[in-house]
Design a protein around this motif. Structure first.
Motif, mmCIF file in Angstrom:
data_model
loop_
_atom_site.group_PDB
_atom_site.id
_atom_site.type_symbol
_atom_site.label_atom_id
_atom_site.label_comp_id
_atom_site.label_asym_id
_atom_site.label_seq_id
_atom_site.Cartn_x
_atom_site.Cartn_y
_atom_site.Cartn_z
ATOM 1 N N LYS A 160 -4.830 8.809 1.845
ATOM 2 C CA LYS A 160 -5.532 7.565 2.119
ATOM 3 C C LYS A 160 -5.067 6.905 3.400
ATOM 4 O O LYS A 160 -5.868 6.312 4.131
ATOM 5 C CB LYS A 160 -5.338 6.593 0.958
ATOM 6 N N ALA A 191 2.523 10.821 -5.050
ATOM 7 C CA ALA A 191 2.301 11.562 -3.805
ATOM 8 C C ALA A 191 2.900 12.953 -3.873
ATOM 9 O O ALA A 191 2.341 13.915 -3.313
ATOM 10 C CB ALA A 191 2.885 10.783 -2.624
ATOM 11 N N GLU A 224 1.382 15.589 -1.007
ATOM 12 C CA GLU A 224 1.275 14.881 0.269
ATOM 13 C C GLU A 224 2.557 14.983 1.080
ATOM 14 O O GLU A 224 2.528 14.778 2.305
ATOM 15 C CB GLU A 224 0.918 13.413 0.014
ATOM 16 N N GLU A 269 2.273 1.744 -3.443
ATOM 17 C CA GLU A 269 1.228 2.183 -4.359
ATOM 18 C C GLU A 269 0.891 3.657 -4.154
ATOM 19 O O GLU A 269 0.758 4.421 -5.113
ATOM 20 C CB GLU A 269 -0.024 1.320 -4.165
ATOM 21 N N ASN A 270 0.782 4.067 -2.870
ATOM 22 C CA ASN A 270 0.400 5.445 -2.583
ATOM 23 C C ASN A 270 1.566 6.418 -2.736
ATOM 24 O O ASN A 270 1.351 7.632 -2.866
ATOM 25 C CB ASN A 270 -0.172 5.558 -1.168
ATOM 26 N N SER A 313 -0.346 11.066 3.919
ATOM 27 C CA SER A 313 -1.070 10.419 2.826
ATOM 28 C C SER A 313 -2.563 10.693 2.936
ATOM 29 O O SER A 313 -3.141 10.634 4.025
ATOM 30 C CB SER A 313 -0.818 8.912 2.841
ATOM 31 N N MET A 320 0.827 -1.201 0.000
ATOM 32 C CA MET A 320 0.000 0.000 0.000
ATOM 33 C C MET A 320 0.864 1.254 0.000
ATOM 34 O O MET A 320 0.551 2.249 -0.680
ATOM 35 C CB MET A 320 -0.942 -0.006 1.201
#
Length: 832
Positions: free
Chosen positions: A606, A572, A577, A567-568, A604, A564
């Motif tokens: 998310k 970014a 972010e 992926e993020n 982030s 994760m």
């Protein structure tokens, strides 16, 4: 007949004209002569008959009177007047009674020159009968007339039986002949004159045009088109000359085209020969039965047999049977021009088998085929190498990810059938990155090669060791009956790396972290097994490294978390972010704020706030740290420019450089650009590097540090004391600042050893002309002792926690000009 076509037309035409005229003249003269001769003969014969008839009557009269004298006189008169040779009266017995020559009288005719034929007497032809004969060879007439006595004669008077006469026309014949000769000569003269006229005419109007035409044709036959023939008139020669001129023009154009075509053909032939010589191919021309008709090539090294042994022979006669069958099928498959058939085959040579590629194609307009043969032995070897590289690691020659996944799939298939377990081990070498960054890639590659050999030596023959890339290895363990079978193997692998590596005379201690996933209990597909073994390996890393872990479901969460984060992390920066925080730094001796350290934070959208300890190693691993480092540098430079403008003071900002960022070839140009764009003063930007970067001893490191220092950049050694802590690095490289790791500061209140070590580090650094920064100051006791140790600069939560740029500027508003706030009310400062 052929010789007739070889005659000289001019000569033979003239001769033919003359001979024709001469023969025609002679023929006419001969006809005239024959006509005259026949007329002469006819007249002579008529005269003889008339004379003999008259003489018969005269003789009857004289015999009736028995007047012998008159008889003789009459005969003599006829002889002389009519030019008879002989006249005679002959009785029935052949006796000459009377003759123009009296010497003949009384004698038998055989005894005289008379040429009287005996049968003329013996036949006793009835009167009146006259017979005339012509003796051609002496132009003599012999005439016979039977005598008839109609009146009475004297008694005892002898009577003739016939009258005989010889009449010669030799003189007339000779005259006629002379006349004929003269006439012939005259006619021949006329013929010669006519021939001369004809010759002149033919020479002027035939011979000369023919000669010109012949000369023109000879020039044409020699391909000389420089002249044409001008002929006047409108006759056949004019038409023929015009045709020849037209033909000459056509031939000239055709000849020029032919010469050009020959030149082009020669050029193309030379080009083809050059191509044949330059190309490595062998070219064969064959018929549909496989018989080799021609051969072309610039080299003969790849000929299976010498040229003399295959020209004119069928392929099947000298090639191996299997190869011959391939060629036969290929030849039979070609049905039309343009169709290409290709086949590959190998032939045995003294230096081993050679591989060839043959391309067959039909030649348009012929019943032949062309075969282009190329030696593809090197290509085959390259393909084998490429194929090997596709499935094997080039450095260690171990199977790569593609091959190991295929083998794992086969192991899973066999394990399902035999109801056994399959173990998948994911290995990562501990601290390999430090060795690679510090000692260079050459040493790092040797460590990987030695590691691969150790792993191979420790496993069973049926097990597989593969390299995924970097310092990551995969092991496949088959034929496992239970989970217990995996522990001895894993323990052996971990202990195997306890022994140091001897590389180029230096010992390297490299341990490994091993994660293991089992089929079928953990996963039943190759990718899932690798993913879960990777997760178990990271769990081993978290347990302190140098160990192994079997996969558990709880590890999936860690793996999912890492995935994760990766992926993020993508995008970014673009999403805003990431943000740079600033932690203040205080001059402990002068009691004033001198700067701050720029620290990166990730909020982030998310996942929320993410710790640097979590995302920085991940960014280092996937290379994203380069972009993050540029972002921090840019942000810090702009913030520094704004702070200098606002406070009119030369504060400095410290920025951490990762090893990967330091090795970025664009680093120097990027820093130089920032200094120019933001108008940074010398000594206001500080770059922090770790001592692990220096372990390789690469000369480019010192050169880069020297260039940075020449730009006015301060160089700081970060986290001093946590690595090799070689004092030689401080002397060898151009450092300005030494930064003591916070672990030493935290331990100062637990015992005097740490405090003593910190004091000695500060003293040593000052002795080398370096300033010292102590980070991690969290209480007054630490602060007080550092002031006592003459530490230059302090940093920590006691002084100020990391904060965004706006908060940092507010903090500076309250503390920049009032440092007593920091020293006396440090606890309340944390609110900022």
């Amino acid at each position: 007949m052929t010789k007739l076509y070889s005659i000289d037309l001019k000569l033979w035409l003239t001769l033919s004209a003359f001979l024709f005229a001469a023969l025609l003249a002679v023929g006419l003269v001969q006809v005239h002569h024959d006509t005259q001769q026949e007329s002469l003969l006819a007249i002579t014969e008529a005269t003889l008959k008339r004379d003999l008839s008259a003489l018969n009557l005269t003789m009857q009269h004289h015999l009736a009177q028995n007047d012998q004298k008159e008889i003789r006189n009459t005969l003599v008169a006829y002889q002389q007047g009519q030019q008879y040779d002989h006249l005679a009266l002959v009785d029935a017995k052949g006796m000459v009674l009377y003759s123009s020559n009296t010497s003949h009288e009384g004698r038998h005719h055989n005894d005289t020159p008379l040429k009287l034929k005996p049968e003329a007497i013996s036949q006793r032809l009835s009167p009146p009968y006259i017979m005339v004969e012509y003796i051609k060879h002496n132009h003599l007439y012999q005439a016979y007339s039977t005598y008839e006595q109609q009146g009475a004669v004297a008694p005892n008077s002898p009577l003739p039986a016939l009258i005989y006469a010889e009449y010669s026309i030799a003189d007339q014949a000779q005259q006629l002949l002379e006349y004929t000769r003269m006439k012939t000569l005259s006619i021949l003269a006329i013929a010669a004159l006519l021939t001369a006229l004809v010759l002149y005419f033919t020479r002027l109007f035939i011979h000369r045009p023919v000669s010109q035409l012949v000369a023109l044709s000879e020039r044409l036959s020699s391909f000389d088109f420089s002249d044409t023939l001008e002929t006047h008139g409108a006759g056949e020669f004019k038409h023929l000359a015009d045709n020849l001129n037209h033909m000459a023009n056509s031939l000239q154009v055709g000849w020029q085209k032919t010469q050009q075509a020959e030149a082009d053909a020669s050029r193309k032939t030379a080009i083809l020969e050059g191509i044949f010589s330059a190309l490595p191919d062998l070219f064969f021309i064959i018929d549909k039965q496989g018989t080799i008709l021609e051969y072309h090539s610039g080299q003969t090294d790849d000929l299976y047999v010498p040229e003399a042994q295959f020209l004119g022979r069928k392929i099947e006669e000298f090639l191996p049977a299997q190869t011959s069958r391939h060629f036969t099928r290929a030849i039979q498959s070609i049905e039309q021009p343009g169709q290409l058939t290709q086949l590959e085959y190998s032939l045995p040579f003294e230096d081993g088998n050679r591989h060839f590629e043959a391309r067959l194609s039909a030649l348009p307009g012929t019943e032949s085929l062309v075969i282009a043969v190329r030696n593809i032995t090197d290509k085959k070897r390259q393909e084998e190498i490429i194929l090997h590289h596709a499935f094997y690691d080039t450095l260690t020659d171990l199977p790569n990810r593609f091959l190991v996944l295929d083998r794992l799939q086969q192991l899973i298939h066999d394990a399902k059938r035999d109801k056994l377990l399959v173990g998948v081990g994911f290995i990562d070498l501990d601290d390999f990155k430090k060795v690679n960054d510090s000692m260079g890639h050459e040493v790092g590659d040797k460590v990987l090669i030695h590691s691969a050999k150790r792993l191979q030596s420790a496993l069973r023959e049926k097990d597989t060791v593969a390299r995924l890339g970097g310092d990551e290895f995969i092991i496949l363990l088959g034929d496992l009956k239970s989970n217990a079978d995996i522990h001895p193997i894993a323990t052996k692998l971990v202990k195997l790396f306890h022994a140091p590596f001897d590389i180029d005379g230096r010992a390297f201690n490299i341990s490994l972290s091993l994660g293991i996933a089992l089929f079928p209990q953990d996963a039943d597909t190759p990718n899932d097994l690798l993913r879960k073994a990777d997760s178990a390996m990271y769990n081993a890393k978290q347990q302190g490294r140098n160990t192994y872990c079997l996969f558990t479901e709880s590890m999936s969460n860690s793996l999912q978390r890492r995935l994760m984060l990766e992926e993020n992390m993508q995008g970014a920066l673009e999403r805003g972010e990431f943000e740079v925080y600033y932690q203040p730094q205080l001059d402990l001796q002068a009691r004033k704020v001198v700067g701050a350290e720029a620290l990166l934070r990730w909020h982030s959208d998310k996942l929320g706030p993410i710790s640097p300890a979590e995302f920085i190693p991940l960014a280092e691993q996937n290379g994203f740290i380069i972009d993050l480092g540029k972002f921090v540098l840019n942000s810090a430079a702009k913030a520094l420019q704004r702070i200098h403008t606002q406070f009119n003071a030369s504060l400095r900002l410290a920025v951490n450089l990762s090893p990967r960022q330091f090795n970025d070839p664009e680093l120097l140009s990027h820093v130089e650009h920032l200094i120019e764009r933001c108008a940074l003063q010398p000594g206001t930007l500080e770059l922090e590097i770790t001592e692990g970067l220096l372990l390789s001893g690469d000369n480019t490191i010192k050169a880069t540090l020297d260039k940075l220092q020449q730009m006015g950049i301060l160089i700081s050694m970060d986290d001093f004391g946590t690595g090799y802590s070689s004092l030689n690095y401080l002397r060898q490289y151009p450092f300005d600042v030494l930064k003591i790791d916070q672990s030493f500061i935290a331990d100062m209140h637990t015992g005097n050893e740490s405090a003593y070590l910190v004091k000695n580090i500060i003293t040593m650094a000052h002795g080398m002309g370096l300033k010292v920064i102590a980070e991690g100051i969290e209480d007054h006791e630490q602060l007080t002792r550092l002031v006592e140790f003459k530490c230059n600069i302090g940093q920590g939560y006691l002084i100020g926690q990391p904060m965004p740029e706006a908060a940092f500027q507010d903090w500076l508003e309250h503390n920049f000009t009032r440092p007593e706030n920091i020293m006396n009310k440090s606890l309340s400062i944390q609110d900022y």
